[in-house]
Scaffold this active site. Structure first.
Site, PDB file in Angstrom:
ATOM      1  N   LYS A  73       6.414  -3.756  -7.143  1.00  0.00           N
ATOM      2  CA  LYS A  73       6.112  -5.079  -7.710  1.00  0.00           C
ATOM      3  C   LYS A  73       5.017  -4.986  -8.774  1.00  0.00           C
ATOM      4  CE  LYS A  73       5.508  -6.800  -3.509  1.00  0.00           C
ATOM      5  NZ  LYS A  73       6.121  -5.776  -2.632  1.00  0.00           N
ATOM      6  N   THR A  74       3.942  -4.263  -8.464  1.00  0.00           N
ATOM      7  CA  THR A  74       2.874  -4.087  -9.453  1.00  0.00           C
ATOM      8  C   THR A  74       3.381  -3.296 -10.655  1.00  0.00           C
ATOM      9  OG1 THR A  74       1.224  -4.104  -7.683  1.00  0.00           O
ATOM     10  CG2 THR A  74       0.531  -3.243  -9.814  1.00  0.00           C
ATOM     11  N   ASP A 118      -1.113 -10.475  -6.813  1.00  0.00           N
ATOM     12  CA  ASP A 118      -0.517  -9.826  -5.645  1.00  0.00           C
ATOM     13  C   ASP A 118      -0.829 -10.649  -4.398  1.00  0.00           C
ATOM     14  OD1 ASP A 118       0.899  -7.948  -4.263  1.00  0.00           O
ATOM     15  OD2 ASP A 118      -0.690  -6.432  -4.259  1.00  0.00           O
ATOM     16  N   THR A 167       4.781 -10.233   0.012  1.00  0.00           N
ATOM     17  CA  THR A 167       5.539  -9.537   1.050  1.00  0.00           C
ATOM     18  C   THR A 167       6.119 -10.527   2.060  1.00  0.00           C
ATOM     19  OG1 THR A 167       3.489  -9.234   2.315  1.00  0.00           O
ATOM     20  CG2 THR A 167       4.174  -7.429   0.863  1.00  0.00           C
ATOM     21  N   ARG A 226       6.127   4.387  -3.103  1.00  0.00           N
ATOM     22  CA  ARG A 226       4.696   4.647  -2.900  1.00  0.00           C
ATOM     23  C   ARG A 226       4.491   5.694  -1.816  1.00  0.00           C
ATOM     24  NH1 ARG A 226       1.524  -0.459  -1.319  1.00  0.00           N
ATOM     25  NH2 ARG A 226       1.883  -0.985  -3.498  1.00  0.00           N
TER      26      ARG A 226
END
Length: 347
Positions: A73-74, A118, A167, A226
């Protein structure tokens, strides 16, 4: 500002942005749609929006990205800034504590800049109210003073793009959710895509890896880029100390066993959750809070870090009564399920 002056919310946001982007993780982030691997539907939607915004010479419309942690997402928000040629400011919901923090952040943006928030579902309700007019009318009304001296000041802000990430999209209020033009959910990555990401990361880091090593890391990366990149860093260290600095399948397997991550991608906490449920609560149903206390972890961590993978892989199920261990989960812990529990039949 001297070293003794207090840190404001906006100062903290900028400091956080600089620290996050100076980390090694930023080196591995793709900054082009052509380089970004995975999430084909989301990428195609964003390509359409970027192309249309460029043609009209307008800022992007607001975008909401949802999904488990670590899926990009980032990275996608930074990619949007690169594709649009605009600056991206990064913050998170809990950091923006007061309307003044939001006002300072918004007024520092330039025309067309992207504000990435976020965990936007954790933004305070007071701040959220101010965000509505900022998103729709590109203005914000701030109250000054209190009581008889109270007055409202209207601040005009540049047209900007808000990219929200969450999330837990179900915790977003309906008014906030409806103000995003696009809502796209990110899903876990398949193994072949993760292998491509691992090869790319190793190339950037100057690490020698063969297809077997990449396959082994991808198999244990829980479908998350990640996690895959974190494992690459540890396996690289292991290979330099215990092998010839080349990551092969046996080297990767040995390194990940040292981390107590098995061939299914399960770590020690995953197994402990299932062992506790099996031995203490006969496989459930059992509440999340009870499991969290039993394993010594926060419920929030279990729900957002461990449970999604366990449920996706079929080790746990959520029911109205609580969490239930499936037959596959019983097999992992090496215990025999109570009579009456068969594959696909929990009661």
């Amino acid at each position: 500002m001297d070293s003794n002056s207090p840190t404001t919310g906006v100062d903290y946001i900028q400091k956080t942005l600089q620290e996050s982007e100076s980390s090694q993780a930023s080196i591995l982030r793709p900054l082009s749609f052509d380089v970004f691997e995975g999430q084909p539907k989301t990428v195609e939607r964003l390509r359409v929006m970027v192309g249309a915004a460029r043609d009209r010479c307008e800022p992007l419309n607001h975008i909401l990205l949802s999904g488990p942690p670590g899926l990009g997402k980032t990275t996608l928000s930074l990619l949007l800034g690169h594709e649009m040629g605009r600056q991206v400011r990064i913050t998170s919901g809990p950091v923006i504590e007061k309307p003044g923090d939001l006002a300072g952040l918004l007024t520092s943006l330039a025309e067309g800049d992207i504000l990435f928030i976020d965990e936007i579902h954790r933004i305070s309700k007071t701040v959220e109210e101010y965000l509505y007019s900022a998103m729709e009318d590109f203005r914000i009304d701030i109250m000054l003073d209190q009581g008889p001296n109270a007055r409202s000041v209207r601040l005009s802000i540049p047209r900007f793009t808000l990219v929200g990430a969450t999330t837990r999209v179900g915790l977003l209020t309906a008014p906030l959710r409806s103000r995003f033009t696009l809502h796209s959910r990110l899903s876990y990555y398949d193994r072949s895509t993760l292998e491509g990401i691992i090869h790319r990361s190793c190339g950037i880091l100057g690490v020698s890896i063969d297809s077997g090593g990449a396959e082994e890391i991808a198999r244990r990366a829980r479908g998350t880029p990640r996690v895959a990149n974190n494992l690459v860093n540890f396996v690289r260290d292991y290979a330099s100390q215990r092998a010839d600095a080349r990551i092969t399948k046996p080297v990767a397997a040995a390194a990940l066993e040292l981390l107590e991550i098995d061939a299914r991608g399960l770590d020690e906490m995953d197994k402990q959750i299932m062992r506790i449920m099996a031995s203490h609560y006969r496989g459930g149903p059992v509440g999340l809070g009870t499991v969290a206390v039993a394993v010594g972890e926060e419920p929030h961590t279990l729900e957002e870090v461990h449970e999604p993978f366990l449920i996706q892989e079929g080790y746990l199920q959520r029911t109205p009564q609580g969490r239930v261990l499936t037959v596959r989960g019983w097999e992992v812990v090496g215990l025999t399920p109570p009579a009456g529990i068969r594959q696909g039949e929990l009661f």
